[in-house]
Design an enzyme around this catalytic site. Structure first.
Site, PDB file in Angstrom:
ATOM      1  N   THR A 185      28.043  38.115  -9.412  1.00  0.00           N
ATOM      2  CA  THR A 185      27.754  38.725  -7.882  1.00  0.00           C
ATOM      3  C   THR A 185      27.609  40.434  -8.887  1.00  0.00           C
ATOM      4  O   THR A 185      28.454  40.656  -8.904  1.00  0.00           O
ATOM      5  CB  THR A 185      28.850  38.542  -6.775  1.00  0.00           C
ATOM      6  OG1 THR A 185      28.423  36.766  -6.585  1.00  0.00           O
ATOM      7  CG2 THR A 185      28.318  39.212  -5.825  1.00  0.00           C
ATOM      8  N   ARG A 213      26.019  25.273   1.003  1.00  0.00           N
ATOM      9  CA  ARG A 213      26.807  25.759   1.114  1.00  0.00           C
ATOM     10  C   ARG A 213      26.508  27.064   0.516  1.00  0.00           C
ATOM     11  O   ARG A 213      26.090  27.969  -0.538  1.00  0.00           O
ATOM     12  CB  ARG A 213      27.277  25.567  -1.202  1.00  0.00           C
ATOM     13  CG  ARG A 213      28.933  26.425  -1.309  1.00  0.00           C
ATOM     14  CD  ARG A 213      28.369  27.834  -2.432  1.00  0.00           C
ATOM     15  NE  ARG A 213      29.935  28.205  -2.914  1.00  0.00           N
ATOM     16  CZ  ARG A 213      30.237  29.436  -3.607  1.00  0.00           C
ATOM     17  NH1 ARG A 213      28.973  30.281  -3.315  1.00  0.00           N
ATOM     18  NH2 ARG A 213      31.254  30.265  -3.242  1.00  0.00           N
ATOM     19  N   VAL A 214      27.313  28.348   0.954  1.00  0.00           N
ATOM     20  CA  VAL A 214      28.010  29.978   1.778  1.00  0.00           C
ATOM     21  C   VAL A 214      29.107  30.246   0.473  1.00  0.00           C
ATOM     22  O   VAL A 214      30.112  29.931   1.451  1.00  0.00           O
ATOM     23  CB  VAL A 214      27.333  29.830   2.611  1.00  0.00           C
ATOM     24  CG1 VAL A 214      27.510  31.677   2.920  1.00  0.00           C
ATOM     25  CG2 VAL A 214      25.834  29.513   3.169  1.00  0.00           C
ATOM     26  N   GLY A 215      28.662  31.431   0.001  1.00  0.00           N
ATOM     27  CA  GLY A 215      30.235  31.802  -0.894  1.00  0.00           C
ATOM     28  C   GLY A 215      30.150  33.714   0.445  1.00  0.00           C
ATOM     29  O   GLY A 215      30.331  33.297   1.279  1.00  0.00           O
ATOM     30  N   ASP A 216      31.463  34.098   0.196  1.00  0.00           N
ATOM     31  CA  ASP A 216      31.897  35.172   0.144  1.00  0.00           C
ATOM     32  C   ASP A 216      31.176  36.162   0.882  1.00  0.00           C
ATOM     33  O   ASP A 216      30.991  37.321   1.433  1.00  0.00           O
ATOM     34  CB  ASP A 216      33.160  35.587  -0.177  1.00  0.00           C
ATOM     35  CG  ASP A 216      32.795  36.386  -1.489  1.00  0.00           C
ATOM     36  OD1 ASP A 216      32.128  35.810  -2.832  1.00  0.00           O
ATOM     37  OD2 ASP A 216      33.236  37.382  -1.944  1.00  0.00           O
ATOM     38  N   THR A 236      34.317  39.905  -5.862  1.00  0.00           N
ATOM     39  CA  THR A 236      32.978  38.777  -7.188  1.00  0.00           C
ATOM     40  C   THR A 236      33.957  37.431  -7.405  1.00  0.00           C
ATOM     41  O   THR A 236      36.167  37.458  -7.431  1.00  0.00           O
ATOM     42  CB  THR A 236      32.153  39.318  -7.343  1.00  0.00           C
ATOM     43  OG1 THR A 236      32.295  38.326  -9.492  1.00  0.00           O
ATOM     44  CG2 THR A 236      33.310  40.374  -8.811  1.00  0.00           C
ATOM     45  N   GLY A 237      33.538  36.508  -8.044  1.00  0.00           N
ATOM     46  CA  GLY A 237      34.597  35.419  -8.164  1.00  0.00           C
ATOM     47  C   GLY A 237      34.188  33.827  -7.525  1.00  0.00           C
ATOM     48  O   GLY A 237      33.500  33.523  -6.413  1.00  0.00           O
ATOM     49  N   GLY A 239      34.386  32.502  -4.065  1.00  0.00           N
ATOM     50  CA  GLY A 239      33.875  32.409  -2.513  1.00  0.00           C
ATOM     51  C   GLY A 239      35.193  32.509  -1.887  1.00  0.00           C
ATOM     52  O   GLY A 239      35.021  32.635  -0.896  1.00  0.00           O
TER      53      GLY A 239
HETATM   54  N1  ASP Z   1      31.260  34.688  -5.065  1.00  0.00           N
HETATM   55  C1  ASP Z   1      30.526  34.431  -5.201  1.00  0.00           C
HETATM   56  C2  ASP Z   1      30.611  33.377  -4.526  1.00  0.00           C
HETATM   57  O1  ASP Z   1      30.948  32.722  -4.452  1.00  0.00           O
HETATM   58  C3  ASP Z   1      29.935  33.816  -6.746  1.00  0.00           C
HETATM   59  C4  ASP Z   1      30.823  34.997  -7.553  1.00  0.00           C
HETATM   60  O2  ASP Z   1      30.432  36.354  -7.127  1.00  0.00           O
HETATM   61  O3  ASP Z   1      30.854  34.879  -8.864  1.00  0.00           O
HETATM   62  O4  ASP Z   1      28.948  32.987  -4.344  1.00  0.00           O
END
Ligand code: ASP
Length: 323
Positions: A185, A213-216, A236-237, A239
């Protein structure tokens, strides 16, 4: 030339570290903390071109809001980047769905989630912020809004992403990948010449995620938050963990209480670690910038880095990690 060849990688262990491939030595502490040295931008991972773009715009006196938008849009169009925009990995059903948000110095913000067939979700998020009384539009409504506002429909699934998705279908293993070759991200924060801060965050989310699915990343407070009096944070990471802990908001609130960006990121990452004993199975990284122009970053696993652009010069800096 590969993007990473442009980047000067440095460690975090202390000051006076040699730059890889360079005879110069570099004072990390002073690069991270140069109060009042504006403009400045910080960008997650090693998105060098995006950092460079925002730095150029900021140097020309362009407001932070435009600089962050134009900066992250570089990666939305980068077909080699499989985690943002066009060329992003699809969901389980083979559809690319994008999430993005943007936040202005006045606290206004816009967001889109589960957006299909539009190359620049962050630009749609900006329209949501400026043209509607709302903060967030999702799915079909977000798509229709984009088309009504002149965005062109485009196929986001590249042959390369399709090939990898078909390969994934054979095993269908649903496992988060810790660091996707340092490309993930893109979240960006910038302070412009007028000392105003803005931020943007855009992603195709987890590769082969469940449909819907929706992330952060499009969630204000989770993937991005800022307060023009205090500073901002991006995440990032994984979510789900970032959402459960409202991590970007937490970092800004910790800075409000007097913590440095580095201390705030560390406390917020440790909060996630305390709340989930499976923390070794996923990555979360937080990046923060305060109004004095100081920077902080922290993550669970080693592997996260960020691009700091100060006075138009990019440096890729490795983040410290808990593990
Ligand atoms: N944070 C993002 C999500 O969960 C993915 C990512 O940053 O790797 O959609």
């Amino acid at each position: 030339m590969k993007r990473r060849n442009f980047i000067r990688n440095i460690g975090v262990a202390g000051v006076g570290l040699p730059l890889v491939g360079s005879n110069l030595s570099f004072d990390l502490a002073s690069a991270q903390s140069k109060p009042g040295q504006f403009p400045v931008s910080i960008t997650t991972w090693n998105f060098h071109q995006a950092g460079k773009k925002s730095g150029e715009l900021l140097s020309e006196g362009i407001p932070a809001l435009d600089a962050v938008q134009q900066g992250v849009m570089i990666e939305e169009s980068n077909l080699e980047n499989t985690t943002v925009g066009k060329g992003g990995a699809p969901d389980r059903e083979g559809e690319v769905t994008l999430d993005a948000c943007i936040m202005a110095p006045d606290g206004n913000c816009g967001s889109v989630a589960y957006l299909k067939n539009i190359e620049h979700p962050v630009a749609v998020a900006r329209k949501v912020m400026e043209e509607t009384p709302h903060v967030m539009l999702v799915g079909e409504g977000a798509y229709n809004f984009a088309i009504q506002n002149g965005f062109e429909p485009t196929n986001l699934l590249t042959e390369n992403s399709k090939k990898h998705w078909k390969k994934w279908l054979k095993e269908k293993e649903y496992k988060p990948i810790i660091n996707i070759e340092n490309h993930d991200t893109i979240g960006m924060l910038a302070i412009d010449k007028a000392s105003d801060i803005a931020g943007a965050c855009t992603t195709s989310g987890l590769a082969y995620k469940m449909q819907g699915r929706v992330g952060d990343s499009p969630i204000i407070g989770a993937g991005l938050f800022l307060d023009n009096e205090i500073g901002g944070a991006v995440a990032t990471g994984m979510g789900e963990e970032i959402m459960k802990n409202v991590s970007s908001f937490l970092v800004v609130e910790l800075m409000r209480q007097g913590k440095s960006p580095q201390e705030a990121c560390e406390i917020a990452i440790k909060r996630i670690i305390r709340s989930n004993n499976r923390y070794k199975d996923f990555q979360v990284a937080l990046l923060a910038l305060n109004k004095q122009g100081e920077v902080g970053a922290y993550c669970i696993h080693p592997g996260f880095s960020y691009v700091l652009n100060r006075a138009g010069e990019n440096i890729n800096i490795k983040s410290e990690s808990y593990l």
